[in-house]
Design a protein around this motif. Sequence first.
Motif, PDB file in Angstrom:
ATOM      1  N   ARG A   7       0.841  -1.078  -0.017  1.00  0.00           N
ATOM      2  CA  ARG A   7       0.023   0.062   0.056  1.00  0.00           C
ATOM      3  C   ARG A   7       0.870   1.449  -0.123  1.00  0.00           C
ATOM      4  N   LYS A   8       1.977   1.229   0.683  1.00  0.00           N
ATOM      5  CA  LYS A   8       2.990   2.222   0.742  1.00  0.00           C
ATOM      6  C   LYS A   8       3.356   2.615  -0.660  1.00  0.00           C
ATOM      7  N   LEU A   9       4.024   1.437  -1.173  1.00  0.00           N
ATOM      8  CA  LEU A   9       4.358   1.743  -2.453  1.00  0.00           C
ATOM      9  C   LEU A   9       3.401   2.359  -3.566  1.00  0.00           C
ATOM     10  N   ARG A  10       2.133   1.695  -3.587  1.00  0.00           N
ATOM     11  CA  ARG A  10       1.005   2.130  -4.430  1.00  0.00           C
ATOM     12  C   ARG A  10       0.895   3.574  -4.190  1.00  0.00           C
ATOM     13  N   THR A  11       1.072   4.131  -3.091  1.00  0.00           N
ATOM     14  CA  THR A  11       0.623   5.590  -2.689  1.00  0.00           C
ATOM     15  C   THR A  11       1.704   6.524  -3.412  1.00  0.00           C
ATOM     16  N   LEU A  12       3.117   5.854  -3.227  1.00  0.00           N
ATOM     17  CA  LEU A  12       3.946   6.585  -4.041  1.00  0.00           C
ATOM     18  C   LEU A  12       3.808   6.627  -5.468  1.00  0.00           C
ATOM     19  N   LEU A  13       3.293   5.603  -6.211  1.00  0.00           N
ATOM     20  CA  LEU A  13       3.101   5.414  -7.501  1.00  0.00           C
ATOM     21  C   LEU A  13       2.701   6.586  -8.426  1.00  0.00           C
ATOM     22  N   PRO A  14       1.838   7.536  -7.925  1.00  0.00           N
ATOM     23  CA  PRO A  14       1.292   8.612  -8.775  1.00  0.00           C
ATOM     24  C   PRO A  14       2.376   9.595  -8.970  1.00  0.00           C
ATOM     25  N   ALA A  15       3.223   9.975  -7.841  1.00  0.00           N
ATOM     26  CA  ALA A  15       4.032  10.931  -7.775  1.00  0.00           C
ATOM     27  C   ALA A  15       5.279  10.570  -8.639  1.00  0.00           C
ATOM     28  N   VAL A  16       5.557   9.190  -8.486  1.00  0.00           N
ATOM     29  CA  VAL A  16       6.582   8.708  -9.534  1.00  0.00           C
ATOM     30  C   VAL A  16       6.092   8.847 -11.018  1.00  0.00           C
ATOM     31  N   ALA A  57      19.281  13.992 -14.888  1.00  0.00           N
ATOM     32  CA  ALA A  57      19.611  14.560 -13.535  1.00  0.00           C
ATOM     33  C   ALA A  57      18.388  15.394 -12.854  1.00  0.00           C
ATOM     34  N   GLU A  58      17.337  15.724 -13.801  1.00  0.00           N
ATOM     35  CA  GLU A  58      16.036  16.152 -13.173  1.00  0.00           C
ATOM     36  C   GLU A  58      15.218  14.958 -12.432  1.00  0.00           C
ATOM     37  N   LEU A  59      15.273  13.799 -13.362  1.00  0.00           N
ATOM     38  CA  LEU A  59      14.466  12.627 -12.737  1.00  0.00           C
ATOM     39  C   LEU A  59      15.111  12.280 -11.498  1.00  0.00           C
ATOM     40  N   ARG A  60      16.346  12.220 -11.385  1.00  0.00           N
ATOM     41  CA  ARG A  60      17.018  11.621 -10.084  1.00  0.00           C
ATOM     42  C   ARG A  60      16.765  12.588  -9.024  1.00  0.00           C
ATOM     43  N   ALA A  61      16.871  13.739  -9.284  1.00  0.00           N
ATOM     44  CA  ALA A  61      16.295  14.759  -8.118  1.00  0.00           C
ATOM     45  C   ALA A  61      15.203  14.739  -7.793  1.00  0.00           C
ATOM     46  N   ARG A  62      13.918  14.508  -8.760  1.00  0.00           N
ATOM     47  CA  ARG A  62      12.677  14.463  -8.222  1.00  0.00           C
ATOM     48  C   ARG A  62      12.274  13.184  -7.460  1.00  0.00           C
ATOM     49  N   LEU A  63      13.041  12.179  -8.116  1.00  0.00           N
ATOM     50  CA  LEU A  63      12.918  10.897  -7.347  1.00  0.00           C
ATOM     51  C   LEU A  63      13.346  10.718  -5.658  1.00  0.00           C
ATOM     52  N   GLY A  64      14.485  11.297  -5.702  1.00  0.00           N
ATOM     53  CA  GLY A  64      15.398  11.561  -4.576  1.00  0.00           C
ATOM     54  C   GLY A  64      14.325  12.167  -3.556  1.00  0.00           C
ATOM     55  N   VAL A  65      13.474  13.089  -3.899  1.00  0.00           N
ATOM     56  CA  VAL A  65      12.776  13.828  -2.998  1.00  0.00           C
ATOM     57  C   VAL A  65      11.824  13.133  -2.443  1.00  0.00           C
ATOM     58  N   LEU A  66      11.138  12.233  -3.518  1.00  0.00           N
ATOM     59  CA  LEU A  66       9.857  11.312  -3.086  1.00  0.00           C
ATOM     60  C   LEU A  66      10.382  10.126  -2.112  1.00  0.00           C
ATOM     61  N   ARG A  67      11.633   9.738  -2.275  1.00  0.00           N
ATOM     62  CA  ARG A  67      12.150   8.562  -1.215  1.00  0.00           C
ATOM     63  C   ARG A  67      13.647   8.976  -0.911  1.00  0.00           C
ATOM     64  N   GLY A  85      20.116  -2.893  -0.008  1.00  0.00           N
ATOM     65  CA  GLY A  85      19.729  -1.400   0.096  1.00  0.00           C
ATOM     66  C   GLY A  85      18.544  -0.796  -0.897  1.00  0.00           C
ATOM     67  N   GLU A  86      18.244   0.309  -0.724  1.00  0.00           N
ATOM     68  CA  GLU A  86      17.135   0.607  -1.741  1.00  0.00           C
ATOM     69  C   GLU A  86      17.864   1.592  -2.542  1.00  0.00           C
ATOM     70  N   TRP A  87      17.465   1.586  -4.095  1.00  0.00           N
ATOM     71  CA  TRP A  87      18.118   2.595  -5.062  1.00  0.00           C
ATOM     72  C   TRP A  87      17.062   2.831  -5.962  1.00  0.00           C
ATOM     73  N   TRP A  88      17.119   4.262  -6.479  1.00  0.00           N
ATOM     74  CA  TRP A  88      16.453   4.519  -7.738  1.00  0.00           C
ATOM     75  C   TRP A  88      17.165   4.504  -8.829  1.00  0.00           C
ATOM     76  N   LEU A  89      16.590   3.772  -9.972  1.00  0.00           N
ATOM     77  CA  LEU A  89      17.316   3.229 -11.200  1.00  0.00           C
ATOM     78  C   LEU A  89      16.438   4.188 -12.123  1.00  0.00           C
ATOM     79  N   CYS A  90      16.894   5.025 -12.946  1.00  0.00           N
ATOM     80  CA  CYS A  90      16.050   5.646 -13.901  1.00  0.00           C
ATOM     81  C   CYS A  90      16.824   5.879 -15.059  1.00  0.00           C
ATOM     82  N   ASP A  91      16.068   5.882 -16.407  1.00  0.00           N
ATOM     83  CA  ASP A  91      16.291   6.180 -17.642  1.00  0.00           C
ATOM     84  C   ASP A  91      15.698   7.135 -18.326  1.00  0.00           C
ATOM     85  N   ALA A  92      16.073   8.208 -18.647  1.00  0.00           N
ATOM     86  CA  ALA A  92      15.314   9.373 -19.177  1.00  0.00           C
ATOM     87  C   ALA A  92      15.173   9.211 -20.697  1.00  0.00           C
TER      88      ALA A  92
END
Length: 271
Positions: A7-16, A57-67, A85-92
């Motif tokens: 449920r926590k992760l699903r709550t995070l989904l819209p912002a991601v 860089a923008e995507l990583r920064a925004r994801l960093g704020v979310l988690r 550990g937990e890590w954000w992996l993104c590909d613009a």
Amino acid sequence: MGDIEVRKLRTLLPAVEAAVREVGARLAERRPAEPCPEFGLAGAMARFAAFDDPAAAELRARLGVLRPEAGRLEDEFDGAVPAEGEWWLCDAMDGAVQFLLGLPQWAVTATLVRDGAAVLAVVHAPQLGARTYRAVRGGGAELDGRPIAAVERELAAAVAGTSQPPAVAADPVALRRAGASLSAVAGAVLAVRNLGPTSLQVAQVGSGHLGLFWEFGADAANLLPGALVAAEAGAAVTDAAGALWRPAADAFLAAAPGLHGRALPLLRDLD
């Protein structure tokens, strides 16, 4: 994962999803309509960096704020995924080749990786109808807000997708197996296509738009987001030997379970 964490992760989904969509929209606005004019690889890579670096860089920064407790993997081409550990992996710009050629088949992805496995993923195609796949481990998968499920087909009626990792030319074994597998699969299915971004093609297995997707060579960054979508949509996601796929694996196959069972021998018997 337990219900509370899902449920926590699903709550995070819209912002991601919002972050991914906004970065994708800005890239689409900036992208020239004509193909990249550079003659050589160095020029094409410089053109790629001019688009990709600020967007990533923008995507990583925004994801960093979310988690903020999650680390950020800075280079999707590195291919290494931490086992802890937990890590954000993104590909613009998954599908950079198509992007630079003025083609619409590219995607923006964001994946939350926990202890080496994807637990949340968004795959967004800004110029293919702005379609968006998203998934949470243990919480199912969606396309444009609708639940999806992998579709069973006869092998002879299936359309198969494939691609090659960025560094496949440096891996002679993967390169040879990719060629051999193309002959094996093409002779058994309705058609084989490479539809652009690896992440998007794997996700399309989850929605039934593709019957199966396979690839040889290590390609964790491109495979992780789509693999979560496909698995949560009920697809079997393994390596070429039929073992559960891991980010360090050197081969990948995703398909609805029955179709997977019929396709697997085509890849397992190459050697």
